[in-house]
Design an enzyme around this catalytic site. Structure first.
Site, PDB file in Angstrom:
ATOM      1  N   HIS A  16     -76.289 -20.726 -57.725  1.00 37.43           N
ATOM      2  CA  HIS A  16     -75.047 -19.950 -57.491  1.00 37.43           C
ATOM      3  C   HIS A  16     -75.437 -18.607 -56.898  1.00 37.43           C
ATOM      4  O   HIS A  16     -75.940 -17.730 -57.596  1.00 37.43           O
ATOM      5  CB  HIS A  16     -74.288 -19.729 -58.811  1.00 37.43           C
ATOM      6  N   HIS A  18     -74.479 -15.438 -53.778  1.00 33.47           N
ATOM      7  CA  HIS A  18     -73.678 -14.832 -52.709  1.00 33.47           C
ATOM      8  C   HIS A  18     -74.622 -14.180 -51.704  1.00 33.47           C
ATOM      9  O   HIS A  18     -75.329 -13.235 -52.046  1.00 33.47           O
ATOM     10  CB  HIS A  18     -72.733 -13.765 -53.279  1.00 33.47           C
ATOM     11  N   LYS A 102     -65.985 -25.164 -54.082  1.00 29.94           N
ATOM     12  CA  LYS A 102     -65.804 -24.116 -55.078  1.00 29.94           C
ATOM     13  C   LYS A 102     -64.332 -23.845 -55.344  1.00 29.94           C
ATOM     14  O   LYS A 102     -63.554 -23.619 -54.422  1.00 29.94           O
ATOM     15  CB  LYS A 102     -66.481 -22.821 -54.580  1.00 29.94           C
ATOM     16  N   HIS A 139     -65.033 -21.335 -60.888  1.00 27.22           N
ATOM     17  CA  HIS A 139     -64.987 -19.994 -61.480  1.00 27.22           C
ATOM     18  C   HIS A 139     -63.953 -20.096 -62.601  1.00 27.22           C
ATOM     19  O   HIS A 139     -62.750 -20.073 -62.344  1.00 27.22           O
ATOM     20  CB  HIS A 139     -64.580 -18.938 -60.443  1.00 27.22           C
ATOM     21  N   HIS A 177     -71.469 -19.665 -64.006  1.00 26.80           N
ATOM     22  CA  HIS A 177     -71.740 -18.415 -64.735  1.00 26.80           C
ATOM     23  C   HIS A 177     -71.025 -18.339 -66.085  1.00 26.80           C
ATOM     24  O   HIS A 177     -70.172 -17.486 -66.292  1.00 26.80           O
ATOM     25  CB  HIS A 177     -71.436 -17.176 -63.878  1.00 26.80           C
ATOM     26  N   ASP A 257     -75.743 -15.852 -59.574  1.00 23.48           N
ATOM     27  CA  ASP A 257     -74.510 -15.142 -59.198  1.00 23.48           C
ATOM     28  C   ASP A 257     -74.851 -13.741 -58.674  1.00 23.48           C
ATOM     29  O   ASP A 257     -74.089 -12.802 -58.896  1.00 23.48           O
ATOM     30  CB  ASP A 257     -73.509 -15.068 -60.353  1.00 23.48           C
TER      31      ASP A 257
HETATM   32  C1  NCD Z   1     -68.679 -12.125 -57.002  1.00 23.03           C
HETATM   33  C2  NCD Z   1     -68.668 -11.488 -55.615  1.00 23.03           C
HETATM   34  O1  NCD Z   1     -68.801 -10.276 -55.528  1.00 23.03           O
HETATM   35  O2  NCD Z   1     -68.556 -12.236 -54.641  1.00 23.03           O
HETATM   36  N1  NCD Z   1     -68.629 -11.101 -58.010  1.00 23.03           N
HETATM   37  C3  NCD Z   1     -69.059 -11.211 -59.297  1.00 23.03           C
HETATM   38  O3  NCD Z   1     -68.863 -10.278 -60.080  1.00 23.03           O
HETATM   39  N2  NCD Z   1     -69.689 -12.274 -59.723  1.00 23.03           N
HETATM   40  C4  NCD Z   1     -67.556 -13.072 -57.102  1.00 23.03           C
HETATM   41  C5  NCD Z   1     -67.696 -14.035 -58.235  1.00 23.03           C
HETATM   42  O4  NCD Z   1     -68.537 -14.920 -58.198  1.00 23.03           O
HETATM   43  O5  NCD Z   1     -66.941 -13.898 -59.197  1.00 23.03           O
HETATM   44 ZN    ZN Z   2     -70.293 -15.793 -57.917  1.00 22.19          ZN
END
Ligand code: NCD
Ligand code: ZN
Length: 360
Positions: A16, A18, A102, A139, A177, A257
């Site tokens: 997971h 970003h 997702k 999520h 998460h 995450d």
């Molecule tokens: C994530 C993001 O900033 O893209 N933020 C987070 O706090 N985890 C979005 C998400 O996965 O909830």
């Molecule tokens: Zn995330």
């Protein structure tokens, strides 16, 4: 007992992550490529990655941001919306590069305004996902403002996850998460396996939720770099997560995450949610596992169970962690100036042996 000075494990994957897009990729891709072989890449860009064609383009941008010689492999995902056509799932599966879809409840988190407003609307998509063996990544937080922010995960499970599992009993699901004892208990209670003998329901766990409870956000003042979604919870929940992660149960595996936001967007009157952990993720996880005397369980959690769940080959290469002396930088260069990693300034007990150049 003497402490081990090195730890060599199969190279892990991040289930997971970003990576963001465009100029950010020059930073985020090298960070993750230094640590992980593969990563499940979240689709919450602006605009969101809703089609296979977009996922293929995004994948090419990621690949071209890899450091020279890196074989880091992005595993793409689609962003489910109220209007995702069921046929998109067939295209996604056929592409060979989209590995999951997702589900963000609309409004749950960063860039989730095109998320799903009513689960019934996407039932035809779930139907095809179930038939195609395409995992659904959730999520798991309700967005109802009547529900306390600390309760949103537990309420999501009761209100929605139970129903999705009932209506699509063969759908592969990752509850992303997880942050609560309720989530751990729910995942543990589901013992059904798919045809390959891997769990139908699994969960990822972040390093920050293993290391911190909600006090970290308020230690001596507001600490925005510990603010993420789902929000950090009480100590009893952290203990439940540690227990799950270090138990050797294949239903729990690594997902950082890691969610980068420039420092100016975190240190603000309305700061963004997300912790940056990718540059030192393994060091953080090793720290958490060692605290529980469970370093021997890190490899399964970080390198085996996720690959098994997704039906992918386990990695052949290895990484080595060395004891001692990695201080997390106060800031790293990033788009819009700089970014503050989780635990900035702190010295961690482990450091990753670098095969190439240092990230950041
Ligand atoms: C994530 C993001 O900033 O893209 N933020 C987070 O706090 N985890 C979005 C998400 O996965 O909830
Ligand atoms: Zn995330």
């Amino acid at each position: 007992m003497t402490q081990p000075q090195t730890l060599t494990i199969t190279r892990p994957d991040d289930w997971h992550l970003h990576l963001r897009d465009d100029a950010a990729l020059a930073y985020t891709v090298p960070w993750s490529a230094a640590q992980f072989a593969r990563a499940i890449v979240m689709p919450n860009l602006r605009p969101a990655v809703v089609s296979t064609a977009q996922a293929l383009d995004y994948r090419m941008r990621i690949l071209s941001s890899r450091p020279y010689g890196s074989v880091f492999e992005p595993l793409m995902t689609l962003y489910l919306t109220d209007s995702t056509p069921p046929a998109e799932i067939v295209r996604a599966r056929a592409s060979g590069v989209v590995h999951a879809v997702k589900l963000y409840p609309a409004g749950a988190t960063t860039n989730s305004d095109s998320g799903v407003t009513d689960l019934e609307r996407v039932y035809p998509v779930f139907e095809v996902m179930q038939a195609e063996g395409m995992p659904l990544l959730i999520h798991g937080e309700v967005t109802d403002s009547q529900v306390d922010v600390f309760d949103r995960e537990a309420v999501f499970i009761e209100r929605h996850l139970v129903r999705i599992r009932r209506d699509f009993p063969a759908l592969k699901i990752v509850l992303e998460h997880v942050t609560t004892a309720q989530a751990v208990r729910y995942v543990r209670d589901q013992t059904a396996l798919d045809a390959r003998g891997t769990p139908l329901l699994a969960a990822t766990i972040t390093a920050h939720h293993l290391l911190y409870n909600r006090n970290a956000m308020f230690a001596g003042g507001m600490r925005p770099h510990y603010y993420c979604l789902p929000i950090l919870k009480r100590e009893q929940h952290r203990q439940a997560l540690l227990e799950a992660a270090t138990s050797g149960d294949a239903r729990f595996f690594l997902g950082t995450d890691s969610a980068p936001h420039a420092r100016v967007l975190k240190e603000a009157a309305c700061g963004c949610a997300g912790c940056l952990t990718a540059p030192h993720a393994l060091e953080l996880y090793a720290h958490a596992f060692e605290q529980c005397g469970a370093l021997h369980r890190l490899e399964g959690f970080a390198s085996f169970y996720g690959a098994d769940f997704y039906g992918l080959k386990r990695n052949d290469s290895r990484v080595t962690l060395l004891r001692g002396g990695s201080t997390v930088p106060e800031r790293l260069p990033y788009v819009d100036g700089d970014i503050v990693p989780l635990d900035a300034g702190r010295t961690l007990d482990w450091r990753l042996e670098r095969s190439g150049s240092l990230p950041g």
